[in-house]
Design a protein around this motif. Structure first.
Motif, mmCIF file in Angstrom:
data_model
loop_
_atom_site.group_PDB
_atom_site.id
_atom_site.type_symbol
_atom_site.label_atom_id
_atom_site.label_comp_id
_atom_site.label_asym_id
_atom_site.label_seq_id
_atom_site.Cartn_x
_atom_site.Cartn_y
_atom_site.Cartn_z
ATOM 1 N N GLN A 1 57.671 50.096 39.735
ATOM 2 C CA GLN A 1 56.492 50.501 40.518
ATOM 3 C C GLN A 1 55.206 50.201 39.758
ATOM 4 O O GLN A 1 54.252 49.650 40.304
ATOM 5 C CB GLN A 1 56.544 51.998 40.826
ATOM 6 N N ILE A 2 55.191 50.577 38.457
ATOM 7 C CA ILE A 2 53.985 50.341 37.649
ATOM 8 C C ILE A 2 53.702 48.847 37.587
ATOM 9 O O ILE A 2 52.564 48.404 37.748
ATOM 10 C CB ILE A 2 54.172 50.912 36.225
ATOM 11 N N MET A 3 54.760 48.049 37.393
ATOM 12 C CA MET A 3 54.568 46.608 37.258
ATOM 13 C C MET A 3 54.046 46.001 38.566
ATOM 14 O O MET A 3 53.142 45.160 38.532
ATOM 15 C CB MET A 3 55.868 45.938 36.858
ATOM 16 N N LEU A 4 54.588 46.438 39.698
ATOM 17 C CA LEU A 4 54.124 45.884 40.974
ATOM 18 C C LEU A 4 52.650 46.187 41.187
ATOM 19 O O LEU A 4 51.887 45.335 41.636
ATOM 20 C CB LEU A 4 54.965 46.449 42.133
ATOM 21 N N PHE A 5 52.237 47.421 40.829
ATOM 22 C CA PHE A 5 50.824 47.785 40.968
ATOM 23 C C PHE A 5 49.950 46.875 40.099
ATOM 24 O O PHE A 5 48.925 46.351 40.557
ATOM 25 C CB PHE A 5 50.636 49.254 40.579
ATOM 26 N N VAL A 6 50.390 46.654 38.839
ATOM 27 C CA VAL A 6 49.612 45.810 37.932
ATOM 28 C C VAL A 6 49.581 44.365 38.443
ATOM 29 O O VAL A 6 48.559 43.687 38.344
ATOM 30 C CB VAL A 6 50.182 45.888 36.500
ATOM 31 N N LEU A 7 50.698 43.911 39.019
ATOM 32 C CA LEU A 7 50.734 42.542 39.536
ATOM 33 C C LEU A 7 49.746 42.369 40.691
ATOM 34 O O LEU A 7 49.107 41.324 40.812
ATOM 35 C CB LEU A 7 52.150 42.170 39.978
ATOM 36 N N VAL A 8 49.610 43.413 41.534
ATOM 37 C CA VAL A 8 48.632 43.342 42.631
ATOM 38 C C VAL A 8 47.224 43.231 42.056
ATOM 39 O O VAL A 8 46.416 42.393 42.476
ATOM 40 C CB VAL A 8 48.755 44.578 43.550
ATOM 41 N N MET A 9 46.920 44.050 41.032
ATOM 42 C CA MET A 9 45.592 43.989 40.400
ATOM 43 C C MET A 9 45.366 42.625 39.756
ATOM 44 O O MET A 9 44.287 42.042 39.871
ATOM 45 C CB MET A 9 45.452 45.088 39.347
ATOM 46 N N ALA A 10 46.407 42.115 39.071
ATOM 47 C CA ALA A 10 46.278 40.806 38.425
ATOM 48 C C ALA A 10 46.013 39.726 39.475
ATOM 49 O O ALA A 10 45.177 38.842 39.255
ATOM 50 C CB ALA A 10 47.549 40.484 37.630
ATOM 51 N N ALA A 11 46.700 39.816 40.617
ATOM 52 C CA ALA A 11 46.513 38.818 41.676
ATOM 53 C C ALA A 11 45.080 38.866 42.202
ATOM 54 O O ALA A 11 44.462 37.823 42.472
ATOM 55 C CB ALA A 11 47.508 39.052 42.802
ATOM 56 N N ILE A 12 44.519 40.090 42.337
ATOM 57 C CA ILE A 12 43.138 40.223 42.815
ATOM 58 C C ILE A 12 42.166 39.608 41.798
ATOM 59 O O ILE A 12 41.250 38.864 42.148
ATOM 60 C CB ILE A 12 42.794 41.708 43.079
ATOM 61 N N VAL A 13 42.394 39.911 40.503
ATOM 62 C CA VAL A 13 41.506 39.386 39.459
ATOM 63 C C VAL A 13 41.558 37.857 39.424
ATOM 64 O O VAL A 13 40.527 37.176 39.455
ATOM 65 C CB VAL A 13 41.894 39.968 38.074
ATOM 66 N N VAL A 14 42.786 37.306 39.378
ATOM 67 C CA VAL A 14 42.929 35.851 39.250
ATOM 68 C C VAL A 14 42.480 35.157 40.532
ATOM 69 O O VAL A 14 41.617 34.262 40.505
ATOM 70 C CB VAL A 14 44.392 35.477 38.906
ATOM 71 N N GLY A 15 43.043 35.582 41.669
ATOM 72 C CA GLY A 15 42.702 34.945 42.940
ATOM 73 C C GLY A 15 41.225 35.103 43.264
ATOM 74 O O GLY A 15 40.547 34.144 43.649
ATOM 75 N N GLY A 16 40.685 36.311 43.070
ATOM 76 C CA GLY A 16 39.282 36.580 43.372
ATOM 77 C C GLY A 16 38.349 35.742 42.520
ATOM 78 O O GLY A 16 37.398 35.141 43.027
ATOM 79 N N SER A 17 38.637 35.655 41.200
ATOM 80 C CA SER A 17 37.769 34.877 40.311
ATOM 81 C C SER A 17 37.730 33.413 40.743
ATOM 82 O O SER A 17 36.656 32.813 40.848
ATOM 83 C CB SER A 17 38.276 34.937 38.875
ATOM 84 N N ILE A 18 38.912 32.848 40.977
ATOM 85 C CA ILE A 18 38.972 31.424 41.309
ATOM 86 C C ILE A 18 38.276 31.170 42.649
ATOM 87 O O ILE A 18 37.509 30.216 42.797
ATOM 88 C CB ILE A 18 40.440 30.946 41.325
ATOM 89 N N TRP A 19 38.493 32.059 43.608
ATOM 90 C CA TRP A 19 37.892 31.914 44.940
ATOM 91 C C TRP A 19 36.357 31.966 44.858
ATOM 92 O O TRP A 19 35.646 31.069 45.339
ATOM 93 C CB TRP A 19 38.440 33.011 45.857
ATOM 94 N N VAL A 20 35.849 33.022 44.204
ATOM 95 C CA VAL A 20 34.401 33.220 44.124
ATOM 96 C C VAL A 20 33.743 32.066 43.369
ATOM 97 O O VAL A 20 32.737 31.504 43.802
ATOM 98 C CB VAL A 20 34.085 34.571 43.444
ATOM 99 N N MET A 21 34.343 31.686 42.216
ATOM 100 C CA MET A 21 33.724 30.646 41.403
ATOM 101 C C MET A 21 33.813 29.274 42.071
ATOM 102 O O MET A 21 32.937 28.425 41.885
ATOM 103 C CB MET A 21 34.357 30.607 40.009
ATOM 104 N N HIS A 22 34.864 29.064 42.847
ATOM 105 C CA HIS A 22 34.962 27.799 43.594
ATOM 106 C C HIS A 22 33.827 27.704 44.610
ATOM 107 O O HIS A 22 33.174 26.671 44.744
ATOM 108 C CB HIS A 22 36.318 27.711 44.285
ATOM 109 N N ASN A 23 33.593 28.821 45.325
ATOM 110 C CA ASN A 23 32.501 28.849 46.300
ATOM 111 C C ASN A 23 31.148 28.656 45.630
ATOM 112 O O ASN A 23 30.277 27.969 46.146
ATOM 113 C CB ASN A 23 32.508 30.179 47.054
#
Lengths: 194, 120
Positions: free
Chosen positions: B73-95
């Motif tokens: 459970q802890i790992m899945l929560f952290v993976l969701v946060m990691a996905a937001i950080v990585v995906g969000g950074s790449i998306w925003v900076m690409h734009n």
């Protein structure tokens, strides 16, 4: 060997705390991956990944780390079975493989620097050295931990306290292999393709 | 946990790594690949995810059953946060890069061209 009941690392507070530490480490690597993902195209006229990566060398590093992850797990199993000598042998093999991995990585960095591809040359190289170097630093810390563990086990019997430490070490080592799988796939394989 | 489980996980991880390496090495050093670059990247990403799941199951002993479920459970929560950080950074900076191309006139023209916007 008899089937040992597996003790989850998170059944007590220390194990749970260590697991939470690993997850914060995962967030650290996530931020470094995000940085690399954003900056990998910013080569400032310098080389990109496919110009400087040696895929064969990195593949060798990957296999070495994977085998060391296996031997770390088998060492934990040997300890559970009370086979101390075998556990020590497996831990030494893990350490030698880990040191070999680190040596290859340092040599890779050395060659890059000798060719004039320093971390100061472009944002891509800065993010690459930071991400891969942070992983290497973790491997170095793991090796120190491993030497301390072997030293401790040589002098003392396999106590529950020792078993807890060994369990946490093997978790740490498996975790570093997991991070390396991501580095191998995202930085090197995809970097060579782009 | 038995040594057989560790060996199973190891063999699966090894074959996934070797497959990914051969695909990329074949495409770049030996000659062409039947897959396009986009598909190749998708396949490598899938192989990496498979290997993370395999190592999570066989090496880290993550499972949804019993008390170890807590670590998953802890790992899945952290993976969701990691996905937001990585995906969000790449998306925003690409734009950001997309909208900050050099030369204001050129930016407008390029965006109009890419977005198929025509002014009279």
């Amino acid at each position: 060997m008899s089937r040992q009941k597996y003790e989850s690392p998170t059944t007590n507070a220390v194990g749970l705390g260590f697991w939470v530490y690993l997850m914060t480490d995962l967030m650290l690597f996530a931020t470094l991956f995000a940085t690399y993902g954003v900056l990998r195209g910013n080569t400032a006229g310098g080389p990109a990944g496919h110009d400087i990566f040696s895929l064969k060398l990195v593949f060798a590093e990957t296999i070495i780390l994977l085998v060391s992850s296996l031997t770390a797990g088998l060492a934990l199993l040997s300890a559970h079975a009370g086979r101390k000598t075998r556990m020590l042998q497996l831990l030494v093999i893990t350490g030698v493989l880990g040191a070999l991995f680190l040596g290859l990585e340092i040599n890779e960095f050395r060659v890059l620097l000798a060719d004039g591809h320093s971390w100061q040359n472009s944002a891509f190289l800065s993010s690459y050295f930071t991400l891969v170097g942070t992983h290497g630093l973790h491997i170095f810390a793991g090796l120190i931990w491993l030497v301390a563990t072997v030293w401790y086990a040589l002098k003392r019997p396999l106590s529950p306290r020792f078993m807890q430490r060994l369990t946490m070490f093997s978790l740490f080592w498996h975790f570093l292999d997991l991070v390396w799988v991501c580095i191998f796939s995202i930085v090197y394989l995809m970097g060579v393709l782009a | 946990m038995t040594s057989k489980a560790y060996l199973t996980g190891f063999m699966m991880s090894l074959s996934l790594t070797v497959t990914a390496f051969i695909l990329v090495y074949g495409a770049t050093s030996v000659g062409g690949s039947p897959l396009s670059q986009g598909w190749l990247i998708a396949v490598i990403a899938s192989l990496a995810v498979c290997q993370l799941v395999v190592q999570g199951m066989y090496f880290l002993h993550l499972s949804s059953k019993g008390k170890p479920g807590r670590s998953l459970q802890i790992m899945l929560f952290v993976l969701v946060m990691a996905a937001i950080v990585v995906g969000g950074s790449i998306w925003v900076m690409h734009n950001l890069n997309y909208r900050m191309m050099p030369g204001e006139q050129k930016v407008t023209e390029t965006i109009q061209d890419k977005e198929n916007i025509h002014h009279h």
